[in-house]
Design a protein around this motif. Structure first.
Motif, PDB file in Angstrom:
ATOM      1  N   UNK A 158      -3.350 -25.836 -37.686  1.00 42.51           N
ATOM      2  CA  UNK A 158      -1.903 -25.841 -37.960  1.00 42.51           C
ATOM      3  C   UNK A 158      -1.303 -27.219 -37.660  1.00 42.51           C
ATOM      4  N   UNK A 159      -1.700 -27.819 -36.554  1.00 40.36           N
ATOM      5  CA  UNK A 159      -1.158 -29.118 -36.152  1.00 40.36           C
ATOM      6  C   UNK A 159      -1.574 -30.209 -37.145  1.00 40.36           C
ATOM      7  N   UNK A 160      -2.823 -30.155 -37.578  1.00 42.52           N
ATOM      8  CA  UNK A 160      -3.330 -31.110 -38.565  1.00 42.52           C
ATOM      9  C   UNK A 160      -2.538 -31.001 -39.873  1.00 42.52           C
ATOM     10  N   UNK A 161      -2.321 -29.782 -40.316  1.00 42.86           N
ATOM     11  CA  UNK A 161      -1.578 -29.568 -41.569  1.00 42.86           C
ATOM     12  C   UNK A 161      -0.132 -30.025 -41.445  1.00 42.86           C
ATOM     13  N   UNK A 162       0.416 -29.890 -40.261  1.00 47.06           N
ATOM     14  CA  UNK A 162       1.789 -30.342 -40.015  1.00 47.06           C
ATOM     15  C   UNK A 162       1.896 -31.854 -40.214  1.00 47.06           C
ATOM     16  N   UNK A 163       0.821 -32.573 -39.834  1.00 49.76           N
ATOM     17  CA  UNK A 163       0.823 -34.030 -39.972  1.00 49.76           C
ATOM     18  C   UNK A 163       0.598 -34.464 -41.421  1.00 49.76           C
ATOM     19  N   UNK A 164      -0.192 -33.674 -42.151  1.00 52.00           N
ATOM     20  CA  UNK A 164      -0.662 -34.111 -43.464  1.00 52.00           C
ATOM     21  C   UNK A 164       0.082 -33.504 -44.658  1.00 52.00           C
ATOM     22  N   UNK A 165       0.776 -32.382 -44.432  1.00 51.60           N
ATOM     23  CA  UNK A 165       1.367 -31.660 -45.559  1.00 51.60           C
ATOM     24  C   UNK A 165       2.834 -31.354 -45.315  1.00 51.60           C
ATOM     25  N   UNK A 166       3.618 -31.459 -46.370  1.00 50.74           N
ATOM     26  CA  UNK A 166       5.028 -31.092 -46.248  1.00 50.74           C
ATOM     27  C   UNK A 166       5.157 -29.589 -46.001  1.00 50.74           C
ATOM     28  N   UNK A 167       6.296 -29.179 -45.498  1.00 46.23           N
ATOM     29  CA  UNK A 167       6.476 -27.843 -44.930  1.00 46.23           C
ATOM     30  C   UNK A 167       6.008 -26.706 -45.839  1.00 46.23           C
ATOM     31  N   UNK A 168       6.449 -26.730 -47.114  1.00 50.56           N
ATOM     32  CA  UNK A 168       6.145 -25.576 -47.957  1.00 50.56           C
ATOM     33  C   UNK A 168       4.661 -25.479 -48.327  1.00 50.56           C
ATOM     34  N   UNK A 169       3.910 -26.571 -48.130  1.00 51.64           N
ATOM     35  CA  UNK A 169       2.474 -26.541 -48.444  1.00 51.64           C
ATOM     36  C   UNK A 169       1.620 -26.078 -47.262  1.00 51.64           C
ATOM     37  N   UNK A 170       2.219 -25.995 -46.090  1.00 52.15           N
ATOM     38  CA  UNK A 170       1.422 -25.672 -44.897  1.00 52.15           C
ATOM     39  C   UNK A 170       1.017 -24.199 -44.873  1.00 52.15           C
TER      40      UNK A 170
END
Length: 565
Positions: free
Chosen positions: A519-531
């Protein structure tokens, strides 16, 4: 392959022409300038209780155009806008087009990786960005080729109130992370432009107006190349289609609620551009996710006539008891687009407001409106309606043959609003057009004998989160780079709030990998709606005999597990 029958024409509302006819302007700029001349003293937009007239908008955008021309950009230069719904968006968009350049709309919530791709792919020379997101640009500034960065704030153009707004945003809400960029402020750019004379360029209907990014039929973000003629055609089609709702109504000025972000193609055409064509007043909402504030705004604006939204927003409103107390006596049309409208939401909306949701359908590649229900409907239809004037829709099988009524096939569209192609991607462009020039949408639909189409499935694996397209290929590529991930697959799962949500399946290479880390990795790499909203670790992923991951099986697994909960 032709479509001689055009069964939808017999279902057209009375008075709506079958064809679009000749466009009344030579470019979008001509359209703007007619509105500036016709309605100089009308208010063009309202933002945080402050108004800007069409005369103001004319002057500001002309000065901004002059500033851009003074930068020495090449003809056809791309200028990117990374702003929410604030007056600067309208000024910048109009100024870019008036200077003879191309608008590149950028989602303000993009991560550094996503922003870098779009700036590089478009070859943008200039970026206009809100200070809240300037730190994101700072992370990749050396990787892109910007000649100039223009930074603005939420309150920059609304005087004393704006200073207070900016103070609260920066120091109370702490919503502006530290940033350091060589830049000029928006206000300073406009002031510099006021000292120059704008040179009106030769602009034709066949010049590019917008690069509108979309995933298309694959996961790589690519730009739909939208010409002045494409967007103008769709504005005029929208105007013709909405005319029955206006008939015999003596409305001095149409009022549009702009809650959807104008960088999204739906709001860009339905609010920002169509609104200007009509000399309308745009009520700008910079943050529609703040539902409590949006309800207060609606309560204080009973004069709203046109309310475009996605199902998610309609749903969020009707679930609030305080919204049920809001009166919208002048509401003519609530337009649902961007994602499928759910029957339960449509029924609740109509019960609350007395006005049905008119569902439409389109894509970035179609500027966007291709089909829409009549504005005279008395209740939810469950279809996407009829092709708008001058548009043909056919339902084709995998061999590009037309299928009988009631038979599922791919929805394919031909009309003046269909894009010229994908920017710098001739192979991708070739793949999405039939030999007869129909755009292949990737959506599966059925058409009945009256010409109404219902979307039943998607040919591609695209996920629709609150009206935004999310492409599994992109997410899988990003997540696969995370240490500890061996394999990954992404699917969409039903979600009450957003229509769909992202679910990720992962096979670990490091047994100690946790959901929290992903989840933390995706928060850094992806905008909100893509997480991802859900992560599931598995020992293996289902695959074909050639090793292709079967997302369909994963969707079935997720559905079964959901049923057994």
């Amino acid at each position: 392959m032709t479509n001689p029958s055009k069964p939808w024409l017999k279902s057209y509302p009375e008075g709506v022409p079958h064809d679009l006819g000749t466009l009344p302007y030579d470019s979008l700029v001509d359209m703007f300038e007619v509105s500036f001349a016709q309605y100089p003293d009308r208010n063009a937009c309202e933002y945080m209780g402050k108004f800007m007239t069409y005369r103001d908008l004319n002057n500001f955008s002309q000065n901004f155009a002059a500033y851009l021309q003074g930068l020495g950009l090449e003809p056809g230069a791309r200028v990117a806008i990374m702003l929410p719904n604030i007056p600067q968006f309208q000024i910048a968009m109009l100024g870019i087009l008036r200077a003879g350049y191309i608008v590149v709309n950028v989602n303000p919530l993009y991560t550094a990786r996503e922003l870098q791709h779009q700036l590089t792919d478009s070859g943008a020379s200039v970026l206009i960005i809100l200070e809240n997101f300037a730190h994101v640009l700072g992370q990749i500034l050396t990787e892109v080729s910007l000649k100039k960065t223009i930074v603005t704030s939420l309150g920059e153009l609304i005087g004393l109130k704006g200073k207070l707004v900016d103070f609260v945003v920066r120091h109370v809400k702490k919503a502006v992370p530290a940033w350091h960029l060589p830049h000029i402020s928006f206000r300073a750019a406009v002031k510099l432009g006021a000292k120059r004379t704008v040179i009106r360029p030769e602009i034709s209907l066949n010049d590019i107006a917008f690069l509108q990014y979309t995933g298309g039929t694959t996961g790589v973000a690519k730009a739909a190349t939208l010409m002045h003629r494409n967007i103008l055609a769709n504005v005029m089609q929208t105007d013709l289609w909405l005319e029955p709702a206006m008939r015999n109504k003596h409305i001095e000025q149409l009022v549009f609620l702009c809650a959807l972000p104008m960088y999204h193609i739906f709001a860009l055409t339905a609010c920002a551009l169509f609104g200007m064509r009509k000399g309308g007043l745009l009520i700008l909402v910079p943050n529609p996710r703040d539902i409590a504030s949006l309800i207060k705004l609606l309560d204080s604006h009973p004069g709203i006539h046109i309310f475009p939204a996605v199902n998610t927003l309609f749903n969020a409103l009707v679930r609030r008891p305080e919204f049920l107390e809001v009166k919208l006596p002048n509401l003519l049309v609530a337009i649902g687009g961007g994602m499928a409208v759910q029957q339960v939401v449509a029924d609740q909306w109509q019960a609350a407001t007395g006005v049905p949701i008119v569902e439409g359908y389109g894509l970035s590649e179609t500027s966007p409106v291709a089909c829409v229900n009549s504005t005279l409907i008395t209740g939810f239809t469950g279809t996407i309606g009829l092709p708008v004037p001058g548009t043909e829709v056919v339902i084709l099988d995998n061999n590009e043959r037309e299928v009988p009524f009631g038979t599922p096939g791919e929805v394919c569209i031909r009309g003046p609003q269909v894009m010229a192609g994908y920017w710098n991607r001739p192979e991708d462009t070739k793949q999405v057009f039939t030999k007869d020039g129909f755009f292949k949408s990737g959506d599966i639909g059925v058409m009945n004998q009256d010409g109404y189409t219902k979307i039943v499935d998607r040919k591609k694996d695209m996920i629709n989160v609150s009206g935004f397209n999310v492409y599994p290929n992109e997410l899988e590529e990003v997540i696969a780079k995370m240490p500890g991930v061996l394999e990954t697959a992404v699917i969409g799962i039903p979600n009450e709030k957003s229509g769909e949500a992202v679910m990720v399946f992962i096979v670990k290479s490091d047994p100690s990998l946790t959901e929290e880390q992903v989840f933390e990795y995706c928060k850094q790499e992806l905008t909100n709606y893509k997480r991802p909203k859900l992560i599931q670790f598995r020992d293996e992923l289902p695959k074909t005999n050639v090793g292709k991951i079967l997302r369909r099986e994963l969707r079935e697994i997720a559905a079964r597990e959901n049923r057994t909960k």
